[in-house]
Design an enzyme around this catalytic site. Structure first.
Site, short mmCIF file in Angstrom:
data_model
loop_
_atom_site.label_atom_id
_atom_site.label_comp_id
_atom_site.label_asym_id
_atom_site.label_seq_id
_atom_site.Cartn_x
_atom_site.Cartn_y
_atom_site.Cartn_z
N ASP A 50 0.78 -1.30 -0.04
CA ASP A 50 0.14 -0.10 0.07
C ASP A 50 0.76 1.30 -0.21
O ASP A 50 0.55 2.08 -0.68
CB ASP A 50 -0.90 0.04 0.89
CG ASP A 50 -2.08 -1.20 1.10
OD1 ASP A 50 -1.67 -2.01 0.21
OD2 ASP A 50 -3.16 -0.89 1.84
N ARG A 82 -0.80 2.02 16.98
CA ARG A 82 -1.25 3.25 16.06
C ARG A 82 -0.94 4.80 16.84
O ARG A 82 -0.37 5.61 16.21
CB ARG A 82 -2.58 3.08 15.21
CG ARG A 82 -2.83 2.12 14.64
CD ARG A 82 -1.71 1.92 13.69
NE ARG A 82 -2.06 0.76 12.67
CZ ARG A 82 -1.07 -0.13 12.02
NH1 ARG A 82 0.07 -0.07 12.64
NH2 ARG A 82 -1.56 -1.01 11.46
N ASP A 115 -7.94 1.87 11.43
CA ASP A 115 -6.60 2.55 11.44
C ASP A 115 -6.66 3.89 10.98
O ASP A 115 -6.23 4.77 11.44
CB ASP A 115 -5.42 1.92 10.71
CG ASP A 115 -5.01 0.53 11.45
OD1 ASP A 115 -5.18 0.67 12.87
OD2 ASP A 115 -4.29 -0.46 10.90
N SER A 153 -2.73 -8.92 3.89
CA SER A 153 -2.12 -8.01 4.55
C SER A 153 -1.73 -8.31 5.93
O SER A 153 -2.40 -8.90 6.61
CB SER A 153 -3.27 -6.79 4.72
OG SER A 153 -2.96 -5.82 5.48
#
Length: 435
Positions: free
Chosen positions: A53, A133, A162, A214
């Site tokens: 990504d 995060r 996210d 992923s």
């Protein structure tokens, strides 16, 4: 450039809009909005992993916004994934790459805090991605301020959690920052498109159309989603796991382990003290050898949909068995019940991205206060995916053997007192049937 694909429109008259077929009006508005934003942005700090990504994103940002892109990678325990990252970022068009070692801060300030709260989202998920995060986004804002950047960008999709976690942190720490979320605006529909885009531009990526998983790895856990995993009936292939053996292939001999805690935080394994990063690393290895910490979960995302994720969290799974065992002898009953209700709110707040919210600051203070006497040792047995408590001890223990024992020669507890206690508890029950 987007101008070559969508010619500029300087007017928005009714006649001009009706000339567009259905559906193209929204696209025209969206891409003109992107073009307007691009005029105001000179430098972007991109949260960059070197995966599919963000590799595509780096080139796309330069093409779309015609601006400088500074890449930033947070080292939260990815290990070998950081190898060759700078060379790849610069070759794809970045002006520079920051690699920031956040492992100590991540474990001490985020992971240990969740352990103290016994935080589990929906009773299962240990929050490995959710906890990483805010620490990543916090440092990204610091770099943006250092670089004088106009904007920050992230690789989260418009369907997931996210994006919320990153952006709530951005706005909490720098309210006027511009945020670019390419997955919400670009023309690519899925990861197959990104694989083709990277192939076209000679950008090396490890994902393939046949195995488009992923994966998110850090010092706490590794998570997997996408591809065959999107079918909740399909069993995860065993070859995707990185941190743990399957219980069938785990060690055939059980292992005894003693963990030492100070104020709710783990500090030693089998009497040997470790720093936070080394302790979690060692526990991950030990737990992985015994097939501990795998979770197959369908969870409720904050945005409203359900999603299926595969997680492996060996070390913290061990800790989240040991820590409550120590609390069972050191924490007052009513304090524990209050903390347990706070733990649910804590987990939801972390999952939903509110680490830097004012109510969460209060939650953290309250959780820390409950841990003042949670110090001592817990003995465990690890075997074939199981973590079994076999002993606990503490200098602050509220467990008094002289009171609980059936051999009460000292008279520490008067059993006659129970009669009045029971009758008082029963009074309201008796009143319902009294005439």
């Amino acid at each position: 450039m987007r101008e070559k694909i969508f010619p500029e429109k300087t007017q928005s008259s009714k006649e001009e809009k009706t000339a567009f077929p259905n559906g193209l009006i929204d696209r025209w508005i969206a891409f003109n909005l992107i073009r307007e934003m691009s005029k105001k942005i000179n430098k972007v700090v991109l949260a960059y992993s070197g995966g599919l990504d963000t590799s595509a994103m780096l080139l796309w940002l330069k093409e779309t916004y015609d601006c400088e892109v500074v890449c930033y990678c947070a080292d939260v325990g990815q290990g070998e994934e950081l190898s060759g990252l700078e060379e790849k970022a610069l070759a794809t068009g970045a002006s520079k790459l920051y690699v920031e070692d956040l492992r100590e801060e991540f474990v001490k300030d985020f992971v240990w805090t969740a352990v103290k709260a016994n935080a589990l989202y929906e009773g299962v998920y240990l929050l490995g991605t959710s906890l990483a995060r805010p620490v990543i986004a916090k440092k990204q804002i610091e770099i943006a301020q250092r670089e004088g950047a106009d904007a920050v960008a992230h690789g989260a999709t418009g369907k997931g959690n996210d994006q919320v976690r990153f952006e709530l942190t951005y706005y909490a720490l720098q309210p006027d920052i511009k945020v670019i979320a390419p997955w919400r605006t670009w023309e690519f529909k899925g990861r197959a498109d990104l694989i083709a885009y990277c192939a076209k531009h000679g950008i090396p990526v490890t994902a393939t159309a046949a195995k488009p998983y992923s994966m998110d790895r850090n010092l706490m856990h590794c998570s997997y989603e996408g591809g065959i995993l999107e079918d909740p009936w399909a069993a995860p292939p065993d070859d995707i796991f990185l941190l743990s053996k399957s219980p069938e292939k785990a060690a055939d001999k059980p292992e005894d382990l003693t963990l030492t805690f100070e104020k709710g935080e783990p500090v030693a394994i089998n009497g040997e003290k470790y720093g936070a990063v080394d302790l979690l690393t060692k526990l991950n290895f030990i737990g992985g050898e015994h097939g501990i910490g795998r979770v197959d979960l369908v969870e409720n995302r904050f945005v409203g949909m359900k999603s299926r994720g595969i997680y492996e969290t060996p070390g913290v799974t061990i800790l989240q068995t040991a820590h409550p065992a120590l609390e069972s002898i050191t924490m007052d009953r009513e304090v524990m019940r209050l903390r347990d209700t706070l733990g649910v709110k804590f987990a939801e707040s972390v999952y939903n991205g509110f680490w830097f919210a004012p109510e969460f600051e209060i939650l953290r203070l309250m959780i820390d206060q409950t841990q003042e006497n949670v110090s001592g040792d817990v003995r465990l047995k690890l075997y074939k995916g199981n973590v079994i408590v076999t002993g606990r001890r503490s200098p602050y223990s509220l467990y008094k053997q002289r009171i609980v024992t059936f051999e009460d020669d000292a008279g520490a507890y008067d059993q006659h007192d129970a009669e009045g206690f029971i009758k008082l508890q029963a009074l309201r029950l008796r009143l319902r049937k009294m005439e």
